[in-house]
Design an enzyme around this catalytic site. Sequence first.
Site, PDB file in Angstrom:
ATOM      1  N   VAL A 115      18.754 -31.440 -17.048  1.00  7.32           N
ATOM      2  CA  VAL A 115      18.574 -30.083 -16.530  1.00  7.32           C
ATOM      3  C   VAL A 115      19.815 -29.691 -15.721  1.00  7.32           C
ATOM      4  O   VAL A 115      20.263 -30.454 -14.862  1.00  7.32           O
ATOM      5  CB  VAL A 115      17.311 -30.003 -15.650  1.00  7.32           C
ATOM      6  N   CYS A 248      24.441 -18.912 -20.279  1.00  5.63           N
ATOM      7  CA  CYS A 248      25.632 -19.263 -21.065  1.00  5.63           C
ATOM      8  C   CYS A 248      25.930 -18.254 -22.166  1.00  5.63           C
ATOM      9  O   CYS A 248      27.057 -18.212 -22.678  1.00  5.63           O
ATOM     10  CB  CYS A 248      25.497 -20.661 -21.653  1.00  5.63           C
ATOM     11  N   GLY A 550     -12.502   6.187  -7.939  1.00  8.92           N
ATOM     12  CA  GLY A 550     -11.892   4.957  -8.431  1.00  8.92           C
ATOM     13  C   GLY A 550     -12.625   3.708  -7.987  1.00  8.92           C
ATOM     14  O   GLY A 550     -12.695   2.717  -8.728  1.00  8.92           O
ATOM     15  N   SER A 551     -13.204   3.726  -6.780  1.00 11.94           N
ATOM     16  CA  SER A 551     -13.894   2.540  -6.286  1.00 11.94           C
ATOM     17  C   SER A 551     -15.048   2.155  -7.192  1.00 11.94           C
ATOM     18  O   SER A 551     -15.205   0.996  -7.578  1.00 11.94           O
ATOM     19  CB  SER A 551     -14.405   2.782  -4.865  1.00 11.94           C
ATOM     20  N   THR A 601     -16.094  11.410 -10.453  1.00 15.21           N
ATOM     21  CA  THR A 601     -16.502  12.469  -9.522  1.00 15.21           C
ATOM     22  C   THR A 601     -15.364  12.853  -8.592  1.00 15.21           C
ATOM     23  O   THR A 601     -15.561  13.611  -7.649  1.00 15.21           O
ATOM     24  CB  THR A 601     -17.717  12.016  -8.695  1.00 15.21           C
ATOM     25  N   THR A 602     -14.171  12.288  -8.823  1.00 13.32           N
ATOM     26  CA  THR A 602     -12.977  12.700  -8.098  1.00 13.32           C
ATOM     27  C   THR A 602     -11.907  13.066  -9.116  1.00 13.32           C
ATOM     28  O   THR A 602     -11.950  12.609 -10.259  1.00 13.32           O
ATOM     29  CB  THR A 602     -12.426  11.585  -7.193  1.00 13.32           C
ATOM     30  N   ASP A 657      -2.582  11.417  -5.950  1.00 12.27           N
ATOM     31  CA  ASP A 657      -2.596  10.244  -6.835  1.00 12.27           C
ATOM     32  C   ASP A 657      -2.347  10.673  -8.278  1.00 12.27           C
ATOM     33  O   ASP A 657      -1.641  10.000  -9.032  1.00 12.27           O
ATOM     34  CB  ASP A 657      -3.945   9.535  -6.709  1.00 12.27           C
TER      35      ASP A 657
END
Length: 923
Positions: A115, A248, A550-551, A601-602, A657
Amino acid sequence: MAKALLIDSVESFEQSLPLIREAENEFATFTQEQVDKICEAAAMAASNMAIPLAKMAHEETGYGVVVDKVIKNQYASEHMWNYMRLKKSCDIIEENKAFGTKRIASPKGIVAAIVPTTNPTSTCIYKIMMCLKTRNAIIISPHPRAKQCTIRAAEIMRDAAIEAGMPPNAISWIKTPSLDISDMLMKEADLVIATGGAGMVHAAYSSGTPALGVGPGNCNVVIDDSADLRMAVESIIHSKTFDNGMICAAEQHITVLSSVYDEVKDLLKRARCYFLNDEEADAVAKVFFNFKTHGVNPPAVGQTAVHLAEMAGFEVPADTKVLVRETDDTSHDNPWACEKLTTLLGMFKADTLDEAFDICYKLVLEGGAGHSAAMYVNQEQQDKIDKFAERMKAARIIINQPTSFGGIGDLYNFDIPPSLTLGPGSWGNSAYAGNTQFEQLLNIKTVTTRKENMLWLQLPKKVYFKRGCTPVALRELSEVYHYKRAFIVTDANLFKIGACDAIIDQLKEEGLDVAEFFDIRVDPQIQDAMKGLPKMHEFEPDVIIAIGGGSALDTAKIMWIMYEHPDEEFLKMATNFIDIRKRVRFFPQMGSKAQLVCIPTTAGTGSEMTPFTIISDANTGMKWPLIGYEMMPLMAIVDCDNTMKLPPRATQASGYDVLTHAVEAYVSIYATDYTDGFAKTAVENVFKYLGRSYRSSFKGADPDPEAREKMIDASALAGIAFANAFLGINHSLSHKIGGWFHIPHGTANALLFPYVCKFNAQKHPYHMGTFSQYKYPHAFERYVELGELIGVKGKDDEETFNNWVKACADLKKEIDIPETIWEYLVQNHPDKTADQIEQEFLDVVDSMSEWAFHDACTGCNPVYPTIEELKQCYLRAFYGDEGFIERYGDVLSVPVDNPADTHAAYPNGLAAEIGLDKVGGFK
């Protein structure tokens, strides 16, 4: 866990060898299923520790760039495993009954893996992956100047492989390297894979043991006058600055046709390259070139251009990427005609293409025979490509690709195996010409042209939209799909105010049994999902209906996976990726027990349209995005009737958002014509309707159904865009600061947004994003297009961009989002002083920056950031531009800075075990 063998002397090597032989013999009996389980475990372990191993390698060797070493570590685990995972390597691998033949695979035995110091952790990972797949035992021989990081990489993979069932001594290493032990290792092994300097490779071939080795690379790049010159220059600089030029296959010099020479030189200068005069070139040559061996002096390997100039006794601009020397001397005694392994380029001029080929042929043959040669040309002119390929004595003929990436394979081309051991064939005194994998009995000359990825547009199977569509869409659940048992996932507030009642009543009227779970916090967490899971298992739904923001939608996705695949470990699925189709960990198939229906709902997250979910851990406070198209809902119901009662704070945060989703998708390296239209329409809707929607959300205000409908449409459209083009560092940064300081996700995005736009708009960033279809940085132009779209076109592009940033900042003011993070935290934490809040932020900004770098969204950003640059974005968003400049100066464009002192907890429960205490300090 069995202790590793201690090999630190010839005597201890002799005592260990029988134990390694015994392990190899046992390993040789394993089935393909056993082997692949071990390989995946080892690949996952290495991928998860990519960052600490990169830092450890940089600290020990002083070479290269931390974040680029992260990519190499990921590449060695992710791309290697993706390449091998479906291939047979045990017992009967091919059978032709018509001809009566079988092909049976057996391991070679013990592999001696040499290595190098240049790529100590990634090469170690790569060689272990090959040996595990083929059931060979491996003994790692690290370079003395990189032994600690190499051994740590081997330890991580060994521990994971043993836990998955590997015999304990099948992976071993030399703890204290010496010439005596190395000589014995190469003589006693069954195969030597040698990566490193010419002397070491010669020793491997002289050992009497079969060997696969790599000679020096001295790649010359011909730039034809038919080429896309901007792509050529940006690709060369992208490649040459990757880990400061230590691969390389990296470009060592370029040969440019005289007809475009001046234009290429101008592009190089604009891309922050510095052209050396005679005196400066001689001084730099003394720094990097060993005139006796024609090799590179170790202190110069993998250094920045700025540091090389300092070593040579002069200064260059602080943002310089590469030092360039114009020369016409092609002799092997000219330092600028030889391999450099650092941020230096020679530059030759040719009047004709034949003359350019002659220069390239001579440089490659004398300095890196058999390794790699490259060309930028119009790909439709196949006669030129064919002539170049025929002329060059090189195993890799690389067309229109950054050679660091094109040479190692599987990043900018798709028919060269991923490899970190690049055989030069008989031209370079090697047994094999090609990328070391399976086909090593022939010298294979491979011509590869740059190819763009197959792209995609994936959506839920059905998307219903228009005000009042919910009842009609829900009717299909019983009439079309014949579902019997519906499980509602929502949040407590919605459930308590009866927002789900009409949906539940309709489902019951249509004959479905219904159960509900609504104990969900604002940020979805593993713990919330776990609370509802027993009820879901007991109820056994055939459809899961997520109702909320989103939650709720994200929690429903998590519960869906847990319901169908209870043994899955979520944090293991939160791995980042270079290419989503080649990631180390894939998601399980979904839909065998239930399907998912999402009703937002958002007007914000767009989760109903996406393969994303955000997962938080209540114990650590960390947020991670999970991305997998298996999580795509069956049906999305986009109905503004469900958003009419959205309060001001939620309207404000979720609305910005939407803008962040649309804009990040538009400037993403994965953006396409198919996603651009969705993103642009979403941006237009946000600027026209977010302010109206926000003002209508206050008590007593007149409802504005048009604005509400346009915003929920914008949310869904932006969701489609980022579901397929992905996101960028705005989300990486907001995921972490949102988790640390409990800032609503959309608000966190808004607080960061203008500063991320400015960062991404760099015309010549130090690193652009890595994806084959992304030819050169053009985020600036994309922002200008959006500015024109919303009507803020200026007298030139610069003014339009500035107007765009101002319009985005003005939109924040219109919906009452503060300008800076500091201002927001002061407003929302009256129990703390401004000084306390500032100190709390400064205490964690280093850790947040490092976590943000590891976020899955970072790799899709048009500018691939350093950890230090992410920190600067945080600080600018915290103080504002003026406050930042007052404290630190305007240093956003400072080139890559390798923070030597770094610390954070690493994902999947793996601690940062490499003895580091703190994150790299801000300069």
